[in-house]
Design a protein around this motif. Structure first.
Motif, PDB file in Angstrom:
ATOM      1  N   UNK A 103      46.628  51.323  51.710  1.00 58.98           N
ATOM      2  CA  UNK A 103      48.006  50.872  51.521  1.00 58.98           C
ATOM      3  C   UNK A 103      48.402  50.791  50.052  1.00 58.98           C
ATOM      4  N   UNK A 104      47.467  50.408  49.198  1.00 56.96           N
ATOM      5  CA  UNK A 104      47.812  50.104  47.799  1.00 56.96           C
ATOM      6  C   UNK A 104      47.032  50.928  46.787  1.00 56.96           C
ATOM      7  N   UNK A 105      46.162  51.861  47.241  1.00 54.24           N
ATOM      8  CA  UNK A 105      45.284  52.617  46.365  1.00 54.24           C
ATOM      9  C   UNK A 105      44.348  51.644  45.632  1.00 54.24           C
ATOM     10  N   UNK A 106      43.754  52.108  44.515  1.00 53.52           N
ATOM     11  CA  UNK A 106      42.804  51.276  43.767  1.00 53.52           C
ATOM     12  C   UNK A 106      43.404  50.979  42.404  1.00 53.52           C
ATOM     13  N   UNK A 107      43.383  49.732  41.995  1.00 56.45           N
ATOM     14  CA  UNK A 107      43.904  49.337  40.692  1.00 56.45           C
ATOM     15  C   UNK A 107      42.916  48.392  40.024  1.00 56.45           C
ATOM     16  N   UNK A 108      43.143  48.126  38.736  1.00 60.68           N
ATOM     17  CA  UNK A 108      42.150  47.412  37.927  1.00 60.68           C
ATOM     18  C   UNK A 108      41.847  46.029  38.481  1.00 60.68           C
ATOM     19  N   UNK A 109      42.875  45.261  38.826  1.00 57.22           N
ATOM     20  CA  UNK A 109      42.660  43.906  39.330  1.00 57.22           C
ATOM     21  C   UNK A 109      41.812  43.897  40.595  1.00 57.22           C
ATOM     22  N   UNK A 110      42.001  44.907  41.441  1.00 56.26           N
ATOM     23  CA  UNK A 110      41.213  44.957  42.672  1.00 56.26           C
ATOM     24  C   UNK A 110      39.733  45.136  42.354  1.00 56.26           C
ATOM     25  N   UNK A 111      39.417  46.058  41.451  1.00 61.90           N
ATOM     26  CA  UNK A 111      38.014  46.280  41.085  1.00 61.90           C
ATOM     27  C   UNK A 111      37.416  45.020  40.476  1.00 61.90           C
ATOM     28  N   UNK A 112      38.148  44.375  39.570  1.00 62.21           N
ATOM     29  CA  UNK A 112      37.642  43.168  38.926  1.00 62.21           C
ATOM     30  C   UNK A 112      37.432  42.040  39.937  1.00 62.21           C
ATOM     31  N   UNK A 113      38.375  41.895  40.871  1.00 59.14           N
ATOM     32  CA  UNK A 113      38.271  40.833  41.863  1.00 59.14           C
ATOM     33  C   UNK A 113      37.090  41.058  42.790  1.00 59.14           C
ATOM     34  N   UNK A 114      36.925  42.292  43.257  1.00 56.82           N
ATOM     35  CA  UNK A 114      35.811  42.592  44.156  1.00 56.82           C
ATOM     36  C   UNK A 114      34.483  42.411  43.430  1.00 56.82           C
ATOM     37  N   UNK A 115      34.414  42.822  42.165  1.00 62.28           N
ATOM     38  CA  UNK A 115      33.166  42.687  41.419  1.00 62.28           C
ATOM     39  C   UNK A 115      32.775  41.230  41.221  1.00 62.28           C
ATOM     40  N   UNK A 116      33.772  40.350  41.172  1.00 60.34           N
ATOM     41  CA  UNK A 116      33.493  38.929  40.958  1.00 60.34           C
ATOM     42  C   UNK A 116      33.102  38.203  42.239  1.00 60.34           C
ATOM     43  N   UNK A 117      33.249  38.869  43.409  1.00 59.17           N
ATOM     44  CA  UNK A 117      32.861  38.250  44.673  1.00 59.17           C
ATOM     45  C   UNK A 117      31.333  38.221  44.785  1.00 59.17           C
ATOM     46  N   UNK A 118      30.785  37.309  45.511  1.00 66.06           N
ATOM     47  CA  UNK A 118      29.329  37.303  45.746  1.00 66.06           C
ATOM     48  C   UNK A 118      28.885  38.637  46.354  1.00 66.06           C
ATOM     49  N   UNK A 119      27.933  39.273  45.730  1.00 63.61           N
ATOM     50  CA  UNK A 119      27.397  40.556  46.186  1.00 63.61           C
ATOM     51  C   UNK A 119      28.479  41.630  46.261  1.00 63.61           C
ATOM     52  N   UNK A 120      29.523  41.496  45.432  1.00 60.59           N
ATOM     53  CA  UNK A 120      30.629  42.449  45.499  1.00 60.59           C
ATOM     54  C   UNK A 120      30.514  43.604  44.537  1.00 60.59           C
ATOM     55  N   UNK A 121      29.531  43.581  43.629  1.00 64.21           N
ATOM     56  CA  UNK A 121      29.447  44.627  42.607  1.00 64.21           C
ATOM     57  C   UNK A 121      29.260  46.021  43.216  1.00 64.21           C
ATOM     58  N   UNK A 122      28.383  46.213  44.192  1.00 66.07           N
ATOM     59  CA  UNK A 122      28.256  47.563  44.770  1.00 66.07           C
ATOM     60  C   UNK A 122      29.571  48.084  45.355  1.00 66.07           C
ATOM     61  N   UNK A 123      30.330  47.190  45.992  1.00 67.13           N
ATOM     62  CA  UNK A 123      31.624  47.614  46.538  1.00 67.13           C
ATOM     63  C   UNK A 123      32.594  47.978  45.412  1.00 67.13           C
ATOM     64  N   UNK A 124      32.557  47.213  44.311  1.00 63.82           N
ATOM     65  CA  UNK A 124      33.417  47.524  43.164  1.00 63.82           C
ATOM     66  C   UNK A 124      33.044  48.871  42.566  1.00 63.82           C
ATOM     67  N   UNK A 125      31.753  49.173  42.511  1.00 62.65           N
ATOM     68  CA  UNK A 125      31.301  50.462  41.980  1.00 62.65           C
ATOM     69  C   UNK A 125      31.830  51.606  42.843  1.00 62.65           C
ATOM     70  N   UNK A 126      31.811  51.429  44.150  1.00 58.08           N
ATOM     71  CA  UNK A 126      32.322  52.482  45.037  1.00 58.08           C
ATOM     72  C   UNK A 126      33.822  52.691  44.854  1.00 58.08           C
ATOM     73  N   UNK A 127      34.530  51.617  44.520  1.00 61.15           N
ATOM     74  CA  UNK A 127      35.970  51.752  44.293  1.00 61.15           C
ATOM     75  C   UNK A 127      36.284  52.627  43.083  1.00 61.15           C
ATOM     76  N   UNK A 128      35.364  52.711  42.119  1.00 59.90           N
ATOM     77  CA  UNK A 128      35.627  53.481  40.900  1.00 59.90           C
ATOM     78  C   UNK A 128      35.861  54.954  41.165  1.00 59.90           C
ATOM     79  N   UNK A 129      35.353  55.457  42.308  1.00 61.04           N
ATOM     80  CA  UNK A 129      35.551  56.878  42.608  1.00 61.04           C
ATOM     81  C   UNK A 129      37.021  57.226  42.774  1.00 61.04           C
ATOM     82  N   UNK A 130      37.850  56.240  43.121  1.00 60.55           N
ATOM     83  CA  UNK A 130      39.264  56.503  43.395  1.00 60.55           C
ATOM     84  C   UNK A 130      40.202  55.878  42.372  1.00 60.55           C
ATOM     85  N   UNK A 131      39.655  55.345  41.287  1.00 59.91           N
ATOM     86  CA  UNK A 131      40.505  54.690  40.302  1.00 59.91           C
ATOM     87  C   UNK A 131      41.018  55.723  39.300  1.00 59.91           C
ATOM     88  N   UNK A 132      42.244  55.514  38.818  1.00 50.69           N
ATOM     89  CA  UNK A 132      42.792  56.397  37.788  1.00 50.69           C
ATOM     90  C   UNK A 132      42.050  56.193  36.470  1.00 50.69           C
TER      91      UNK A 132
END
Length: 563
Positions: A103-132
């Protein structure tokens, strides 16, 4: 609720009230979500009512709605700010990321927020594939700034190493891949395109977010410069951007494979690519002068290869306007005396500048009484030949007699500038001081109308100024002085660019000439209007009159000279 229906905006408060009730049956949730995520039948501004109603009940709905399509509707209807807020609050989880990114694509705040979640770093890394690409820089800069400033809801710790590594890889991998395949057409379009300034198209590959991300981890440069895949990109980025004081001798030595831009060595269009390559090598050597103590032989060999393959001393490949820049670059990196002598000869053959001095200051209200005439000197952009000669003189491989021979071809103002510039070695400054002429006969003196009035033929004096500026330097000041003078005539205006006569200076005389040329002919006035829309393409004022407005004046249709 039928999917094709819209919602009456007046009912949004009712739907929000229903959504907030604990006794709302689960069977009603689909209808409630549908109503709060659909546009209204009212005016555009009424959608704000829907957003306000949804905002007030969104956390509760997310806690109760688990049906995938309804949950996706809620996520799509929520703004990005709501999404990251509810990720932090727990109403949304990493399981919702597919719906969020759809719905919203990937943006910086989303990556930062997911990375700050418990055990969220791997998910944040996967998001980088679609970030501008620009968002990578934003993630790094905002994470660092928030961490230093203690911003609420910002990451409390430095960026996790796994995420930092992934961002570096995502940022540098495309550049490293491009450097590994310089023959690819996609990259040749950037690196071989003809441009007015050598290097345009090459430098942008090594600036921007790639460097800003690398710049923030200086402690890892020693490791990254040796990286088997990313190292080539890191070496280029450090040579182009890093302050030389930030690079140790060992680190600078590790960057040497990128110093001579070998990726450009065998590209097609050598007259362009080798000129660009030479320009870039010289820029890197100027930024890191220690390189000549470490690898002078490699630098000289690369410069010689550029000159030979690109035929850079051929006048057709290097026009006059680029000769001073080419001389600057070869003065920095060449060890071949014959090439340096050839550049001295090219400098000597360049047209002398048109140096102008005004005995009265420009007619600017309030400033005439306070300004004093300046002594003759080079104008803006007229010092390039002198500075290039000074730089050639600093190269120990340039024969001194070749430099001295150029002095015979310099304008008196250039000699004066050379005697003062710190760019020249002391011996050349002293020699220039000895050779300064006693008079400045090569300088055009622009007189005010009061002084022109004492001449028997003021218009002839104005014409002599135009005659003395065939090469363009100083021409604008001369044209301004001529067109402002009350002694200016139509014949003088005809010699000047229409852009100057009609677009910059006082148009009093020109207006009278145009009225006579166009008369009562609507077609001529239409042609004039079209010409005024692109003055730079109109040529001289005379060409405008003779081509665009050419006609036999109909004296009977012209208004009286003194209405």
């Amino acid at each position: 609720m039928a999917g094709a229906e819209m919602v009456d905006a007046r009912t949004y408060r009712l739907w929000a009230e229903l959504a907030g009730r604990e006794d709302l049956p689960d069977a009603a949730l689909t209808c409630v979500v549908d109503a709060l995520t659909r546009p209204s039948t009212g005016e555009t501004h009424t959608d704000a009512w829907r957003q306000e109603a949804l905002k007030s009940v969104l956390p509760g709905l997310l806690a109760r709605v688990h049906e995938p399509s309804a949950r996706t509707q809620l996520i799509a209807a929520a703004g990005r700010g709501f999404v990251v807020a509810h990720l932090r609050g727990g109403a949304l989880t990493v399981a919702d990321l597919p719906a969020i990114t759809a719905a919203h694509r990937v943006w910086a705040d989303l990556v930062m927020t997911v990375a700050a979640l418990p055990a969220g770093v791997p998910d944040a890394v996967r998001l980088l594939d679609d970030v501008e690409e620009f968002a990578l820089d934003e993630i790094v800069s905002r994470w660092d700034a928030a961490h230093r400033a203690g911003v609420p809801d910002a990451p409390a710790d430095p960026m996790p190493e796994e995420l930092a590594d992934a961002i570096l890889d995502r940022a540098l991998a495309p550049l490293a891949a491009a450097l590994a395949r310089p023959q690819d057409t996609e990259w040749q379009m950037d690196w071989t395109a003809s441009a007015g300034v050598p290097g345009l198209g090459w430098e942008p590959q090594f600036t921007g977010s790639d460097w800003r991300i690398l710049q923030r981890c200086p402690g890892r440069w020693e490791e990254l410069v040796r990286h088997s895949r990313l190292g080539v990109a890191v070496r280029h980025l450090l040579l182009v951007n890093a302050d030389t004081a930030a690079l140790t001798d060992d680190l600078l030595a590790q960057c040497l494979p990128a110093l001579t831009c070998p990726e450009l060595a065998d590209l097609p269009k050598p007259s362009i690519t080798q000129r660009r390559r030479l320009r870039e090598i010289a820029r890197r050597v100027r930024r890191h002068p220690r390189i000549l103590d470490i690898a002078a032989g490699e630098v000289h060999a690369a410069a010689n290869a550029c000159v030979r393959r690109g035929r850079l001393l051929n006048a057709r490949n290097v026009p006059d306007h680029d000769v001073p820049r080419l001389a600057d670059d070869l003065a920095t990196v060449s060890g071949t005396p014959r090439d340096l002598v050839a550049l001295c000869e090219r400098l000597a053959a360049l047209p002398s500048p048109t140096v102008v001095t005004e005995t009265t200051p420009d007619d600017i209200p309030g400033l005439r009484a306070r300004r004093t005439p300046q002594p003759p000197g080079l104008g803006w952009g007229q010092e390039h030949r002198v500075l290039a000669l000074a730089h050639l003189a600093t190269n120990p491989h340039t024969p001194r007699d070749a430099v001295v021979a150029v002095l015979d071809h310099l304008h008196c103002a250039e000699i004066a500038h050379l005697a003062e510039t710190d760019a020249a070695p002391a011996w050349l400054r002293a020699l220039a001081a000895e050779r300064q002429p006693a008079s400045d006969d090569g300088v055009i003196r622009l007189l005010g109308d009061d002084e022109l009035g004492s001449h028997p033929d003021p218009a002839a004096v104005l014409a002599s100024w135009l005659d003395a500026s065939p090469h363009g330097d100083g021409t604008r000041r001369i044209e301004r002085a001529v067109s402002r003078s009350r002694y200016c005539t139509e014949e003088l205006l005809r010699r000047m660019p229409a852009d100057t006569v009609l677009g910059h200076e006082s148009p009093t005389i020109a207006a009278a000439v145009l009225i006579e040329a166009c008369g009562n002919d609507p077609a001529r006035w239409a042609a004039l209007s079209a010409a005024l829309g692109n003055l730079r393409a109109a040529g001289t004022f005379g060409e405008l009159l003779d081509t665009r407005l050419a006609r036999t004046p109909d004296r009977r249709s012209m208004p009286p000279a003194h209405a």
